[in-house]
Design a protein around this motif. Structure first.
Motif, PDB file in Angstrom:
ATOM      1  N   UNK A  36       0.696  -1.624   0.092  1.00 33.27           N
ATOM      2  CA  UNK A  36      -0.109  -0.002   0.164  1.00 33.27           C
ATOM      3  C   UNK A  36       0.676   1.265   0.663  1.00 33.27           C
ATOM      4  N   UNK A  37       0.156   2.365  -0.507  1.00 29.03           N
ATOM      5  CA  UNK A  37       1.253   3.297  -1.264  1.00 29.03           C
ATOM      6  C   UNK A  37       0.631   4.453  -0.174  1.00 29.03           C
ATOM      7  N   UNK A  38      -0.550   4.470   0.143  1.00 29.39           N
ATOM      8  CA  UNK A  38      -1.432   5.664   0.972  1.00 29.39           C
ATOM      9  C   UNK A  38      -1.447   5.469   2.354  1.00 29.39           C
ATOM     10  N   UNK A  39      -1.277   7.052   3.191  1.00 34.25           N
ATOM     11  CA  UNK A  39      -1.882   6.293   4.584  1.00 34.25           C
ATOM     12  C   UNK A  39      -3.162   6.561   4.985  1.00 34.25           C
ATOM     13  N   UNK A  40      -3.865   5.910   4.925  1.00 36.18           N
ATOM     14  CA  UNK A  40      -5.280   5.833   5.200  1.00 36.18           C
ATOM     15  C   UNK A  40      -6.074   5.608   6.627  1.00 36.18           C
ATOM     16  N   UNK A  41      -4.903   6.238   7.283  1.00 37.89           N
ATOM     17  CA  UNK A  41      -5.428   6.086   8.903  1.00 37.89           C
ATOM     18  C   UNK A  41      -6.496   7.256   9.227  1.00 37.89           C
ATOM     19  N   UNK A  42      -5.967   8.251   8.306  1.00 42.47           N
ATOM     20  CA  UNK A  42      -7.262   9.161   8.528  1.00 42.47           C
ATOM     21  C   UNK A  42      -8.620   8.681   8.370  1.00 42.47           C
ATOM     22  N   UNK A  43      -8.504   8.500   7.106  1.00 42.81           N
ATOM     23  CA  UNK A  43     -10.247   7.763   6.499  1.00 42.81           C
ATOM     24  C   UNK A  43     -10.340   7.022   6.975  1.00 42.81           C
ATOM     25  N   UNK A  44     -10.003   5.546   8.312  1.00 44.63           N
ATOM     26  CA  UNK A  44     -11.063   5.376   8.517  1.00 44.63           C
ATOM     27  C   UNK A  44     -11.037   6.071  10.231  1.00 44.63           C
ATOM     28  N   UNK A  45     -10.421   7.026  10.449  1.00 44.33           N
ATOM     29  CA  UNK A  45     -10.748   8.117  11.464  1.00 44.33           C
ATOM     30  C   UNK A  45     -11.954   8.462  11.511  1.00 44.33           C
ATOM     31  N   UNK A  46     -12.001   8.915  10.315  1.00 40.72           N
ATOM     32  CA  UNK A  46     -13.826   9.704   9.670  1.00 40.72           C
ATOM     33  C   UNK A  46     -14.240   8.856   9.352  1.00 40.72           C
ATOM     34  N   UNK A  47     -14.355   7.520   9.210  1.00 39.59           N
ATOM     35  CA  UNK A  47     -14.941   6.851   9.049  1.00 39.59           C
ATOM     36  C   UNK A  47     -15.801   6.372  10.048  1.00 39.59           C
ATOM     37  N   UNK A  90     -15.187  17.688   4.220  1.00 37.40           N
ATOM     38  CA  UNK A  90     -15.346  17.032   5.798  1.00 37.40           C
ATOM     39  C   UNK A  90     -17.287  16.067   5.393  1.00 37.40           C
ATOM     40  N   UNK A  91     -17.361  15.213   4.216  1.00 31.95           N
ATOM     41  CA  UNK A  91     -18.655  15.061   3.565  1.00 31.95           C
ATOM     42  C   UNK A  91     -17.561  13.865   2.018  1.00 31.95           C
ATOM     43  N   UNK A  92     -16.140  14.492   2.136  1.00 28.05           N
ATOM     44  CA  UNK A  92     -15.436  13.105   1.022  1.00 28.05           C
ATOM     45  C   UNK A  92     -14.062  13.191   1.120  1.00 28.05           C
ATOM     46  N   UNK A  93     -13.893  11.643   0.981  1.00 25.74           N
ATOM     47  CA  UNK A  93     -12.028  11.868   0.670  1.00 25.74           C
ATOM     48  C   UNK A  93     -11.577  11.478  -0.267  1.00 25.74           C
ATOM     49  N   UNK A  94     -10.740  12.293  -0.494  1.00 23.90           N
ATOM     50  CA  UNK A  94      -9.966  11.102  -1.932  1.00 23.90           C
ATOM     51  C   UNK A  94      -9.151  10.826  -1.524  1.00 23.90           C
ATOM     52  N   UNK A  95      -8.624   9.121  -1.179  1.00 20.56           N
ATOM     53  CA  UNK A  95      -7.551   8.450  -1.128  1.00 20.56           C
ATOM     54  C   UNK A  95      -6.908   8.508  -2.320  1.00 20.56           C
ATOM     55  N   UNK A  96      -5.423   8.885  -2.156  1.00 24.37           N
ATOM     56  CA  UNK A  96      -4.749   9.062  -3.574  1.00 24.37           C
ATOM     57  C   UNK A  96      -3.571   7.682  -3.882  1.00 24.37           C
ATOM     58  N   UNK A  97      -4.151   6.659  -4.387  1.00 27.86           N
ATOM     59  CA  UNK A  97      -2.868   5.674  -4.577  1.00 27.86           C
ATOM     60  C   UNK A  97      -3.201   4.244  -4.327  1.00 27.86           C
TER      61      UNK A  97
END
Ligand SMILES: O=c1ccn([C@@H]2O[C@H](COP(=O)(O)OP(=O)(O)O[C@H]3O[C@H](CO)[C@@H](O)[C@H](O)[C@H]3O)[C@@H](O)[C@H]2O)c(=O)[nH]1
Length: 465
Positions: A257-268, A327-334
């Motif tokens: 994995x090339x992206x740090x997605x922790x932030x996205x999961x915290x938001x989810x 605030x309502x949408x996250x673009x995870x690049x990679x």
């Protein structure tokens, strides 16, 4: 060839290079090896390195990665099949035949079965020269295989075709149980991508047809819970044993994995159950600027919360899009851990290109689908999902198959929140409860191995309804 004295098999596994093939082959291999059988997983060194398993995956010491030397330097499985170089990669891939021969000749203990994909259509004849049995593992659905595997494909005489229209026509001697077919714009794409020979001199459909014709048994990544009408039909069509392998969603986590997605999961974690749409288009597709723009517009107009696993170039995203949806949408690049996202309880819908891997992952997790098929089998998959009432297709322009943001937003809202979409959401959850059971997968993998062990002893097939 006899199995080892201890009743354990040695199975050599040869997948195509794209992640969408490597991943299910690896998952299936891991499940077989956890039953105590030796599995030699053959691929290029860069793929094997990229696939090296994370510590959270339960793996067996019986699963061995065997590198085959590859003349191209490739970065990762996801990059291996950039459409523009597909034919070049096919050519390089075909040169693996020499290394495969050496491996099969010298393997210890001797290999009992070769489990192969459709790109290495040349591999079963090598295996047979060493008296090794052959199983073709099809990573597509049984319905697709039934649809594509008509007699013309089987004999490989497809290169003389001049019109894409035949793709919407099914042979009348097969009692097809659904209205499965390509739409005209899809037929055109499938015709040029599957039925025309590339610079290796053969077409994808020739590879598929030859692989089917050479196999002792056909193994399909599907199950009776999912495709009860299609699996028996396949046996009639091919006149050889067809074994459902189960749909085995990926539990194998790779480190690539090339992206740090922790932030996205915290938001989810802070979002309501089933309120967020996950958006992703697989491992191979390169969306055009116009398509990215319309998707972004659709997500914006829908006002829904979303996570977009975005593998395209950053400059294709509309200017200011990320700020506007903040605030309502996250673009995870990679590259992201898709199964982990789909399994999050905040995810209720999946805007998908309908690759079979993505669909089996989503179906097993009860996620409702917004269908936007692009290539190959994806149109057929979308029809099947609509028929099962677990998804709705985004409307397309008849002339060129294009779509617009308004259509995307309309279907997103229908599937996620509107009353008329209630049945889709309920059915998706119901299917998830059936397919998500681990004992379903276990039963199929065990049945498959037992079948291989008994093959030739008069046992014809397993798992019949
Ligand atoms: O950021 C990402 C993107 C994808 N994936 C995984 O990659 C796989 C993608 O598979 P799929 O949905 O099947 O897409 P493709 O790999 O693009 O699909 C190709 O292979 C499929 C199976 O052969 C066919 O159904 C499709 O038509 C063909 O395009 C899935 O397991 C996803 O979970 C990730 O883990 N992270």
């Amino acid at each position: 060839m006899e199995e080892e004295g201890n009743g354990k098999l040695h199975i050599a596994v040869l997948p195509w290079l794209a992640y969408g093939h490597l991943s299910p082959f690896l998952e299936f291999s891991n499940r077989i090896s956890l039953l105590g059988h030796q599995v030699s997983f053959l691929s290029t060194p860069s793929n094997l390195q990229a696939l090296s398993l994370s510590t959270s995956t339960t793996t067996s010491p019986n699963l061995h990665f065997i590198p085959l030397s590859f003349p191209l330097s490739l970065q990762s499985p996801a990059d291996d099949t950039d459409g523009s170089s597909y034919s070049l990669i096919n050519k390089a891939y075909d040169s693996l035949a020499g290394d495969l021969t050496k491996f099969l000749q010298t393997a210890s203990p001797p290999v009992n079965w070769l489990l192969y994909d459709y790109n290495p259509y040349w591999s079963p004849s090598i295996a047979k020269s060493f008296n090794i049995r052959t199983a073709f593992l099809c990573p597509l659905s049984a319905a697709t295989l039934a649809f594509l595997g008509r007699p013309e494909s089987l004999t490989g005489e497809d290169s003389s075709r001049s019109s894409p229209h035949h793709l919407a026509v099914k042979p009348d001697w097969i009692p097809f149980p659904t209205k499965l077919s390509y739409k005209p714009h899809e037929a055109r794409i499938v015709y040029s991508s599957m039925y025309l020979p590339d610079n290796t001199g053969v077409s994808q459909s020739f590879r598929l047809g030859s692989s089917l014709a050479a196999a002792d048994v056909i193994v399909v990544r599907s199950c009776f819970e999912l495709e009860p009408e299609w699996l028996p039909l396949l046996e009639k069509l091919y006149c050889k044993p067809v074994i459902p392998a189960g749909h085995f969603p990926s539990s194998v986590q790779t480190k690539n994995y090339k992206y740090c997605w922790d932030e996205a999961f915290e938001w989810l974690d802070k979002q309501e159950r089933r309120s967020v749409v996950y958006v992703a288009f697989g491992s191979m597709l390169h969306l055009k600027k116009e398509e990215v723009g319309e998707l972004a517009r659709g997500l914006e107009i829908s006002k829904l919360a979303f996570v977009w696993a975005y593998r395209g170039k950053e400059e294709l995203l509309p200017v200011g899009f990320e700020e506007r949806v903040q605030g309502r949408g996250i673009v995870c690049k990679g590259w992201v851990p898709q199964v982990k996202f789909l399994a999050h309880e905040a995810i209720g819908g999946f805007l998908t290109h309908c690759g079979w891997n993505s669909l089996v992952e989503a179906m097993g997790l009860g996620v409702a689908l917004v269908l936007l098929p692009m290539l190959a089998d994806e149109g057929l998959n979308a029809r099947m999902m609509e028929e099962k009432k677990v998804g709705v297709e985004v409307p397309r322009r008849e002339e060129d198959g294009g779509f617009d943001g308004e259509g995307v937003a309309r279907v997103l809202r229908l599937v996620m929140v509107e009353k008329e979409g209630e049945e889709i959401r309920v059915r998706a959850e119901e299917l998830g409860r059936v397919l998500g059971r681990e004992e379903v997968h276990d039963g199929y993998v065990k049945g498959f191995v037992e079948y291989l062990k008994k093959f030739g002893d008069g046992v014809e097939r397993v798992g019949e309804v």
